[in-house]
Design a protein around this motif. Structure first.
Motif, PDB file in Angstrom:
ATOM      1  N   PRO A  79      52.330 -15.796  35.288  1.00 42.63           N
ATOM      2  CA  PRO A  79      51.411 -16.930  35.130  1.00 42.63           C
ATOM      3  C   PRO A  79      50.853 -17.027  33.709  1.00 42.63           C
ATOM      4  CG  PRO A  79      50.873 -15.649  37.086  1.00 42.63           C
ATOM      5  CD  PRO A  79      51.912 -14.876  36.340  1.00 42.63           C
ATOM      6  N   LEU A  80      50.554 -18.251  33.291  1.00 46.19           N
ATOM      7  CA  LEU A  80      49.933 -18.478  31.985  1.00 46.19           C
ATOM      8  C   LEU A  80      48.452 -18.140  32.135  1.00 46.19           C
ATOM      9  CD1 LEU A  80      51.643 -21.843  30.999  1.00 46.19           C
ATOM     10  CD2 LEU A  80      52.409 -19.509  30.569  1.00 46.19           C
ATOM     11  N   ASP A  81      48.120 -16.870  31.917  1.00 43.89           N
ATOM     12  CA  ASP A  81      46.783 -16.356  32.206  1.00 43.89           C
ATOM     13  C   ASP A  81      45.903 -16.168  30.974  1.00 43.89           C
ATOM     14  OD1 ASP A  81      48.116 -14.251  31.059  1.00 43.89           O
ATOM     15  OD2 ASP A  81      47.775 -12.856  32.705  1.00 43.89           O
ATOM     16  N   SER A  82      46.390 -16.557  29.809  1.00 47.06           N
ATOM     17  CA  SER A  82      45.635 -16.385  28.565  1.00 47.06           C
ATOM     18  C   SER A  82      45.625 -17.695  27.795  1.00 47.06           C
ATOM     19  CB  SER A  82      46.259 -15.283  27.709  1.00 47.06           C
ATOM     20  OG  SER A  82      46.256 -14.057  28.400  1.00 47.06           O
ATOM     21  N   TRP A  83      44.677 -17.820  26.867  1.00 47.90           N
ATOM     22  CA  TRP A  83      44.568 -19.031  26.068  1.00 47.90           C
ATOM     23  C   TRP A  83      44.192 -18.671  24.633  1.00 47.90           C
ATOM     24  CZ3 TRP A  83      39.945 -19.684  23.645  1.00 47.90           C
ATOM     25  CH2 TRP A  83      38.872 -18.956  24.147  1.00 47.90           C
ATOM     26  N   VAL A 100      40.591 -18.264  14.436  1.00 50.11           N
ATOM     27  CA  VAL A 100      41.350 -18.093  15.668  1.00 50.11           C
ATOM     28  C   VAL A 100      40.460 -17.446  16.727  1.00 50.11           C
ATOM     29  CG1 VAL A 100      43.391 -16.997  16.680  1.00 50.11           C
ATOM     30  CG2 VAL A 100      43.449 -17.725  14.312  1.00 50.11           C
ATOM     31  N   THR A 101      40.604 -17.917  17.961  1.00 53.08           N
ATOM     32  CA  THR A 101      39.931 -17.285  19.082  1.00 53.08           C
ATOM     33  C   THR A 101      40.844 -17.339  20.297  1.00 53.08           C
ATOM     34  OG1 THR A 101      37.879 -17.202  20.377  1.00 53.08           O
ATOM     35  CG2 THR A 101      38.730 -19.376  19.852  1.00 53.08           C
ATOM     36  N   GLY A 102      40.646 -16.429  21.219  1.00 49.13           N
ATOM     37  CA  GLY A 102      41.491 -16.412  22.415  1.00 49.13           C
ATOM     38  C   GLY A 102      40.867 -15.604  23.518  1.00 49.13           C
ATOM     39  N   GLY A 103      41.405 -15.763  24.685  1.00 49.31           N
ATOM     40  CA  GLY A 103      40.889 -15.022  25.832  1.00 49.31           C
ATOM     41  C   GLY A 103      41.893 -14.904  26.937  1.00 49.31           C
TER      42      GLY A 103
END
Length: 103
Positions: A79-83, A100-103
């Protein structure tokens, strides 16, 4: 606006995978720093969209945040579980700044 999908690709997280370019062949620290900063460029399952206006680029990605196992020849979808989001500004042709930021 550009939308990109990839079975195996690079989300908008961290620096662009620059060490695969010929221009960095003489930069000995590039391979080490590249893989220490971001290993998501080998994610299986990436959806990225980008908007470019003049010298400003805004990107957003949804991706599988797990690193694949050692069998890199098979597609290991999850699954696409990160952004992530990446904002780039190029004040001149020789300079670019990113946030840049992500989670």
């Amino acid at each position: 606006m550009v939308v990109l999908c990839a079975a195996a690709g690079e989300p908008a997280l961290g620096p662009v995978a620059y060490v695969h370019r010929a221009s960095d062949s003489e930069l000995p620290l590039a391979p080490l720093s590249h893989h220490l900063q971001d290993s998501t460029h080998i994610s299986f399952g990436v959806l990225t969209t980008a908007l470019v206006v003049s010298r400003l680029k805004v990107e957003g990605s949804a991706f599988n945040g797990r690193e694949p196992d050692e069998k890199r020849y098979s597609l290991q979808f999850a699954p696409l579980d990160s952004w992530s989001t990446r904002l780039s500004v190029a004040p001149s042709p020789n300079w670019t700044a990113q946030y840049v930021t992500g989670g």
